[in-house]
Structure formats: C-alpha cells, structure tokens
Scaffold this motif. Structure first.
Motif, mmCIF file in Angstrom:
data_model
loop_
_atom_site.group_PDB
_atom_site.id
_atom_site.type_symbol
_atom_site.label_atom_id
_atom_site.label_comp_id
_atom_site.label_asym_id
_atom_site.label_seq_id
_atom_site.Cartn_x
_atom_site.Cartn_y
_atom_site.Cartn_z
ATOM 1 N N UNK A 144 14.846 -2.598 -0.284
ATOM 2 C CA UNK A 144 15.119 -2.007 -1.737
ATOM 3 C C UNK A 144 13.985 -1.834 -2.513
ATOM 4 N N UNK A 145 12.780 -2.638 -2.151
ATOM 5 C CA UNK A 145 11.695 -2.733 -3.054
ATOM 6 C C UNK A 145 10.583 -1.904 -2.617
ATOM 7 N N UNK A 146 11.002 -0.586 -2.370
ATOM 8 C CA UNK A 146 9.985 0.347 -1.922
ATOM 9 C C UNK A 146 9.302 0.687 -3.229
ATOM 10 N N UNK A 147 8.323 1.323 -3.537
ATOM 11 C CA UNK A 147 7.849 1.725 -4.710
ATOM 12 C C UNK A 147 8.330 3.064 -5.264
ATOM 13 N N UNK A 148 8.427 3.909 -4.357
ATOM 14 C CA UNK A 148 8.785 5.274 -4.298
ATOM 15 C C UNK A 148 10.217 5.490 -3.979
ATOM 16 N N UNK B 102 4.591 -6.063 -9.051
ATOM 17 C CA UNK B 102 3.083 -5.221 -8.677
ATOM 18 C C UNK B 102 2.971 -5.589 -7.177
ATOM 19 N N UNK B 103 3.665 -6.597 -6.647
ATOM 20 C CA UNK B 103 3.284 -6.936 -5.269
ATOM 21 C C UNK B 103 4.799 -6.868 -4.535
ATOM 22 N N UNK B 104 5.379 -5.874 -4.838
ATOM 23 C CA UNK B 104 6.930 -5.597 -4.396
ATOM 24 C C UNK B 104 7.560 -6.682 -4.153
ATOM 25 N N UNK B 105 8.001 -7.399 -4.936
ATOM 26 C CA UNK B 105 8.874 -8.838 -4.802
ATOM 27 C C UNK B 105 10.207 -8.432 -5.661
ATOM 28 N N UNK B 106 10.204 -7.289 -6.427
ATOM 29 C CA UNK B 106 11.147 -6.894 -7.176
ATOM 30 C C UNK B 106 11.880 -5.686 -6.271
ATOM 31 N N UNK B 107 13.410 -5.663 -6.410
ATOM 32 C CA UNK B 107 14.001 -4.536 -5.875
ATOM 33 C C UNK B 107 13.447 -3.294 -6.487
ATOM 34 N N UNK B 108 13.568 -2.094 -5.958
ATOM 35 C CA UNK B 108 13.391 -1.054 -6.597
ATOM 36 C C UNK B 108 14.660 -0.657 -7.531
ATOM 37 N N UNK C 88 4.588 -1.489 -16.885
ATOM 38 C CA UNK C 88 5.529 -1.939 -16.114
ATOM 39 C C UNK C 88 6.942 -1.307 -16.441
ATOM 40 N N UNK D 201 0.773 0.841 -14.926
ATOM 41 C CA UNK D 201 1.841 0.221 -13.860
ATOM 42 C C UNK D 201 3.087 0.828 -14.030
ATOM 43 N N UNK E 160 -3.057 2.782 -13.130
ATOM 44 C CA UNK E 160 -2.328 2.073 -11.785
ATOM 45 C C UNK E 160 -0.919 2.348 -11.852
ATOM 46 N N UNK F 56 2.136 4.895 -10.529
ATOM 47 C CA UNK F 56 2.901 5.659 -9.531
ATOM 48 C C UNK F 56 3.204 7.078 -10.002
ATOM 49 N N UNK F 57 2.449 8.206 -9.626
ATOM 50 C CA UNK F 57 3.020 9.564 -10.015
ATOM 51 C C UNK F 57 3.650 10.015 -8.688
ATOM 52 N N UNK F 58 4.720 10.322 -8.997
ATOM 53 C CA UNK F 58 5.647 10.978 -7.843
ATOM 54 C C UNK F 58 4.952 12.029 -7.319
ATOM 55 N N UNK G 13 -2.040 11.027 -7.790
ATOM 56 C CA UNK G 13 -2.362 11.186 -6.288
ATOM 57 C C UNK G 13 -2.347 12.524 -6.190
#
Lengths: 197, 603
Positions: free
Chosen positions: A51-55, B104-110, B137, B162, B188, B190-192, B223
C-alpha cells in the motif's frame, strides 16, 4: 494491462513468502558483507509496502530492492530488511541513479518483424507495469498481457504481447511469476503479435 | 479584558463617560490600546515571538491573532482548518506540512492522509485575499489546484514540496488563472502522468499572454515534456524572472536559448545538460559557455540531470560567483569535478554524488573555504565494504571547511576519529547527518561502536539542532545525546541502540526535542513511557519496527488526551501485540476521520 497486474498482485499478496527462490541467507545484524540484496523485512511490511506505492498505479509489493544480484535471494524474515527503504534516499534520486550506476540488468528486446533489437535495463523498472509501459513507449505499440478477460478483444496487428526467454531456453509469457523471480530467470524479451500466441 | 479608565493617559476626544457622539468619532479607551498594540505587533514577524506575545493576556491574544499574516501549521492534523481560520482572520500567507519525513522513503502507506481539500475549502472561505501557499508533504488533487486557482484573486506564490496526487491539469489551472502569479515552485513532487492515450497538456502555454509577473518557475520534478516554443516565449515575456529550474526534457541547446533570453537569472536548474537525441554530437556545437557568461548574476546552479561530463566546462564563467551548486544527479568523477570546483571560491552550498570520491572532496576542501552546507549522496545504495567516499573525505572536509554548518554524508565506512575531528574543526555545525549505509557497522579501524564519534559531535558542536545517527551504536551513544544534546530539535535514529535505556536517555535528557524519528531499533513501551512529560512539546514522534505494543501505546493515549497515536499495521490478526508503526503527534482537535483502514487512532 491493469487486470494482469492485479492478478499478479493477488498472487503475491496471498503468499508473501512465495516470491523469491531460496539461497544462502545473509548473515544478519552483523556489519560487513551483507549480500547485495538483503530482502524485504518482515512479512507484515511486505503487505505494508503493497500500500505504500507513491503513485496511483499498481506496483508489486515485493520490492526487494534495486541492488539485486541473482544469486542472493532468500526468503524474507524479520531480520532482513528491504534495501528499497534503506538507506534513506528519496526514490526520485534513487531511480535516476540506478540508470547511471553499474547495477544494471540489460536484456535484448526484439519486436516481431523488426530485425534490429533494442536493449533495456530491467532494473530501472520496479514492476511489470513500468516495464510494459517503457516497452510500449520504446516500440510505439500496445502491449497486452495474458488475461482471460481480454483475450476475446485481441484483433488486428498492432497489438502485441510480451514474452521472454528463460534460463532453460523456453519462451514464456511475461507476468506469470513475481517480478523478482522474473528478473532472475529472464534472458531476453520478445514482443510478439497477440494473435500468434 | 478592560482597562481601568484612570490608568490611561489623557487622550484628546476621549473620556470614560463618552457621549454617543464622541464614541462614533473615537474608539473607546481599551480599544485604543489594542490598536496601538496591533500596530506594534505588525512588526513582529517571527512566529515564536508571536506565540509568546499571544500568551500575555486576552487582549494581546486577540491583537496578535488579528495581525498575524503569515501562518505556519507544522502538522496539518495538529489543528483543524476551522480552528486555525477562526483564530487568525487576516492571513495572507500559509504554510502547511503534512506527512512525516519517513513518508519520503515509502515507509507510510499510500492514502495515509494529509489531504489538502479540507484546508482548501476553509481557506477559500476565510481568506479570499490569500497570496501565498506553501505546502510540504501534502496530498492534493487537480481539483484542489483548481480551487486555489479560482478562489484567490491576489494569489502570488505557490510552492509545493514533496507533494503528490495532482497532475498537469492542476498546474495548468494555476498558470491560467492566477494572473498575479510570481512564484510557481514544484519541488520534488510527484506529478501524475497522463494516461498513455491522452495528450499531455501544454501547461506552459496556459500562462496568459503579455508580460508576466513571474519571478520563480521551478518544475524540475515534472516528469513530462514541455513545449519548448511555449517555454521560450514565456521566458521572453517574463522580465522579472530570476529563478528558473527546468526538467530533464530540456536539452542543452534549448537551455542555451533560454539563458540568452533571460540573462538576469540568478538561480538556474539546467535540465538534462546533454544534447537531445535528435542532434548528433558535434553537429553545430554551440558555445555553451557564452550562455553562462551572459548570465552574470547566476549564483545558484542545479539540474545536470543527464549530464555528459564533457559539457561541464561550459559553466566555468559562472563558477567564480556561485554560492550554491547542486550536482547530486551528476555522475562526475574527481577529475571532472576538479576544474570546476577549483574556481568556486564563494561556494557556500554544495550537493554532490559520492562519485567524486575522497579525492573530489579534497578539492572541495582546498577551495571552498566558505562552505556552509555539504551533502554527499550515494551513487550506489548497496551495502558494500568499500565505497568511493569514507572517513578520509570527511576528515579532509572538516579541515578545509571550518565554517561548515550543515552536513549530510552517505558512506560505506566511517571512523570515530574522523567524526571526532569534524566535531572539533567545525564548531558551527547545526545539522549533522551521517548515514553509514552498512547497518550496524562499527568503526573499521578500532572495531568499536560509533558511540564516541556521535558523542563528540553533541559535546563539541554547541549549536547542534539536528542530528541523524547510524552505524553500530549502543545505548552509550544515546546517553551522550541526552547529556549534551540540549539544543537538539530533530533526531533520526535507525538500526541503533541496545535497550529501552537508550530511548530513555534521549526523552529524559533533551528538553528541546521536537521531532523524533526512529526505525528498526529495540525500544519498547517502557522507553516510550519515559517521555510522557515531554510529548506535548513535540511536533511528532515516529517509531517503526521497534518493540512497541498496542497495550503500551494505549496507556500513553489514556495518559495524554491531546495526543493522537496512530498505529499503522498491515496485518489484521497478529500473534503478538507488537505494532509496526507508531506515529504520534499532539492535536487540539478530534482524531481525524480520513485515515485508511490500516491506521488505528488510539484514544
């Protein structure tokens, strides 16, 4: 495409330990000589990273890290950690660096009907979705993956599927096995016409 | 709060028994003092000073609330948007921070949270005059950006650091509708991506025609390709543009054209810094250094996303004036770096990849005597025995750059001696972040833990406010931190410590601690309990893969009602009571209701 990834993901989340072929376990908790790919942390964080995907697009939850070396897989355990969230480097920088660093896994990619092939660094992508997307861009075509829902829709000659040659020399459909297992067994890629498969 | 009439000086037109007529003409006595106060408070800009002033009495509280125009919300869940906008009525500039840094290091769920939407609607209602919005963030959608674009006619500055959840359409909405826009900084974030079959919108052409007010345009993280002709036209009609940071779709010949259009630039992000695929190398080679010579005001260079090191000499004309150089995406070795760095005498900020090796760091130390901030990023994130930079580089930097204030250093090996040397040579250090990539790695020379090195840092660097530790560390390291790290506000710990005592030292010893992030360390409930007296003073505490149990967290939640304890767990039934992640923060309002399933908020 999305359905294929979903199907693969279901397979992965159902059995988090099924992903990697076992090999020598790295010595844990002691300083030097960790094998390059210390694999994921405890199984709970395997699911967590699903679940921790950025996109918003899906990616495999078994991100065993970019620093992969085929002979160093081991089953995840609580001591072993994913090298994807350690060291604390942001993924934007990390992704850029993978392309530049020596850690790469370039494979040849051919498209049916085109004699000159291309080369692609598999490690620059984290999952099937990214790989298929990159190839679709590179070859300017639509690439499907095997999916029972989509087969009836395939027609025409601008639709392709992705296949790969494995270590035993057999040609297989891409997408059936977990991403990391795929990386260890793939030798080359081929984009073939969907109506031929 | 009323003032007794007798204590007031005799003001004209003002008596305590004012007839209705004179009341209309002049304010009542107590109100006069408030007006004076408001006028004085306008001069207070520092938020800590303002916080102090607001505590004096009710009338100061009110006056301060009415005069605060810059509002800073360090944690979007610490206070509800409604509460913030009710208290502060005249805000022109707002900063909101959302997710904790470990996201930032993907430790948190989306979908964890930090959604901007509730703030957006509150702001649109309360502050139609809003000029600046700075988000870090946060998760914001295209709809949010649309709302921002349409709700604030005086809007001037949008800075997103972020952030994620939005795409090109949102950016285009801001470009098109914010006619007074001066700053559009996407950092920094993330642009979909647009879906493959959709055309990528040319957001650059959405800026209105005619001269713009743009002073800063930063889109390195976007991007997707930009329409170069639109970009060139935009730059040509933006005479106030000082900061321009391009994404890697802009090639070096395109950069050349842009620089000649905007010689007034002070901050430049160079884009890819290599030729595009269409142009063969050597084919009509432009004199790129002329562009750098033309931009005489350049002080900050970054970008170099796909750099061909052969092009690096083009920046020579700018080197002598540079105060900031970011080569962290550029894989250059020591020999390629040296001719550049040897000219950068005024450099104060340098971000590089460790590809420059200890030798490159030596060159930096020899020339950049004014260096204040250094960041050395790892080109290779594997845990190896050797790496390109080591204690040699750190020591050399500490000897050459005595004014160093902030360092972030990734390496594979480090000795206590080098860290101790830095603690003595660089007494001005405010930020010390050392990341030894090999976990639990001791000093390779002495085979001791790294306790003494970090101990020396907290002991000798008396201004230290931010510390990140790594390598093999016992509780002793934390004992040092608790003893000497009295000014430390932010502490990052990973794979360190022996027992609860380690965390206890820190929680009991560091009175200024505000942000504590810990991962993969053996600290449990007893350790957490020792911080009860301090948790209301902290912005947040993060502990992941430690030894906390749900029961332990529940006790904390019961003891401190204004603390939100978020337990994030991916597995529903677990054999034991241990939790994966605890994210804890103070909050004035009810627990949030936008958390995903894997988050439980304890009360």
């Amino acid at each position: 495409m999305e359905e294929m990834v979903m199907a693969t993901l279901d397979l992965i989340t159902a059995s988090p330990h099924s992903s990697s072929s076992s090999s020598s376990s790295p010595t844990t908790d002691n300083n030097n000589n960790h094998p390059s790919s210390s694999s994921s942390s405890s199984s709970s964080s395997l699911c967590l990273s699903s679940i921790s995907t950025r996109r918003t697009d899906l990616s495999t939850d078994l991100r065993l890290g970019l620093s992969l070396s085929p002979s160093h897989y081991s089953t995840p355990s609580r001591e072993q950690r994913s090298s994807f969230d350690w060291p604390p480097v942001k993924s934007t920088l990390r992704c850029t660096l993978v392309e530049k660093s020596q850690i790469s896994q370039f494979v040849k990619v051919y498209m049916e009907g085109i004699p000159i092939g291309r080369k692609l660094n598999l490690l620059a992508h984290h999952n099937y979705h990214a790989l298929v997307k990159a190839l679709a861009n590179m070859f300017r075509t639509t690439i499907l993956c095997p999916d029972s829902h989509q087969l009836p829709l395939i027609s025409g000659n601008n639709v392709h599927v992705l296949t790969y040659e494995d270590q035993e020399g057999d040609w297989m459909m891409v997408g059936d096995v977990p991403w990391e297992m795929f990386l260890t067994s793939v030798k080359k890629l081929k984009i073939t016409r969907a109506d031929r498969c | 709060m009323t003032h007794s009439g007798s204590s007031l000086p005799d003001l004209p037109n003002c008596t305590s028994t004012a007839a209705p007529m004179s009341e209309i003409r002049s304010p009542p006595p107590d109100r006069v003092l408030e007006i004076v106060l408001e006028n004085v408070l306008h001069f207070l800009t520092c938020r800590r000073d303002r916080n102090a002033a607001s505590l004096v009495c009710h009338s100061w509280y009110r006056a301060e609330a009415l005069t605060r125009s810059d509002l800073f919300i360090g944690n979007c869940y610490a206070v509800s948007p409604h509460r913030a906008t009710s208290r502060f009525r005249r805000v022109r500039s707002l900063t909101v921070k959302g997710k904790p840094r470990f996201a930032d290091f993907d430790l948190l769920p989306l979908n964890w949270g930090a959604h901007f939407s509730p703030w957006g609607s509150a702001l649109a209602d309360a502050y139609p005059w809003l000029e600046k919005l700075h988000l870090k963030r946060m998760s914001l959608t295209d709809d949010d950006l649309n709302l921002i674009a349409r709700s604030f006619p005086s809007f001037k500055e949008l800075v997103l650091v972020c952030c994620e959840g939005f795409g090109i359409p949102g950016i285009a909405a801001v470009a098109a509708n914010c006619r007074l826009l001066r700053v559009l900084d996407l950092v920094e974030s993330v642009v979909e991506d647009a879906d493959e079959d959709e055309e990528v919108m040319d957001w650059i052409s959405c800026f209105p025609d005619g001269e713009t007010h743009l002073e800063s345009l930063v889109f390195e993280c976007v991007e997707c390709p930009v329409n170069f002709e639109s970009l060139e036209r935009l730059v040509a009609r933006s005479p106030y543009l000082k900061k321009l940071r391009l994404n890697h779709y802009v090639s070096i010949p395109q950069l050349y054209r842009l620089m000649h259009r905007a010689p007034q630039l002070t901050h430049l992000g160079t884009g890819s810094f290599c030729a595009s695929d269409d142009v063969a190398v050597g084919d009509q080679e432009l004199d790129y250094s002329s562009a750098f010579a033309a931009c005489k005001s350049l002080v900050c260079l970054s970008g170099f996303r796909d750099i061909l090191p052969d092009y690096l000499p083009a920046i020579y004309p700018a080197c002598a004036n540079l105060t900031s150089l970011n080569l962290s995406y550029a894989d250059v070795n020591a020999d390629q770096l040296k001719p550049v760095i040897l000219q950068c005498h005024k450099l104060q900020t340098l971000w590089v990849l460790d590809s420059i090796c200890d030798e490159g760091l030596q060159a930096v130390a020899a020339t950049c005597k004014d260096l204040r901030e250094l960041r050395v990023f790892p080109g290779n994130t594997r845990e190896e025995v050797e790496g390109p930079v080591s204690e040699v580089g750190l020591e050399v930097i500490s000897q050459g750059c005595r004014k160093l204030q902030s360092i972030l250093f990734f390496c594979q090996r480090m000795t206590n001696a080098a860290v101790i040397a830095m603690s003595k040579n660089c007494p001005d250090l405010v930020v010390f972040r050392l990341c030894i990539i090999g976990r639990y790695r001791p000093d390779p020379e002495t085979h001791e833990p790294m306790d003494d090195g970090f101990g020396a840092i907290v002991m000798n660097c008396k201004k230290l406010t931010r510390l990140a530790v790594s390598g093999l560390l016992t509780d002793q390291a934390f004992r040092y931190i608790g003893m000497y790290g009295k000014l430390v506000r932010t502490l990052s710990v990973a794979f360190a410590g022996d027992s609860d005592q380690g965390l206890k030292y820190v929680l009991e010893g560091c009175p200024n601690l505000q942000k504590l992030e810990i991962r993969d360390s053996p600290f449990g409930d007893a350790a957490l309990h020792s911080g009860l007296h301090h948790f209301y003073n902290m912005r947040f505490l993060w502990m992941s893969t430690c030894k906390l149990t749900r029961q332990g967290c529940q006790e904390i939640a019961r003891a401190l009602p204004h603390l939100a304890l978020e337990v994030i767990d991916s597995q529903e039934d677990k054999a034991d009571d241990h939790i994966e992640i605890l994210y804890m923060y103070r909050s004035l309002d009810r627990p949030r209701n936008d958390a995903p399933k894997c988050v439980t908020i304890l009360q």
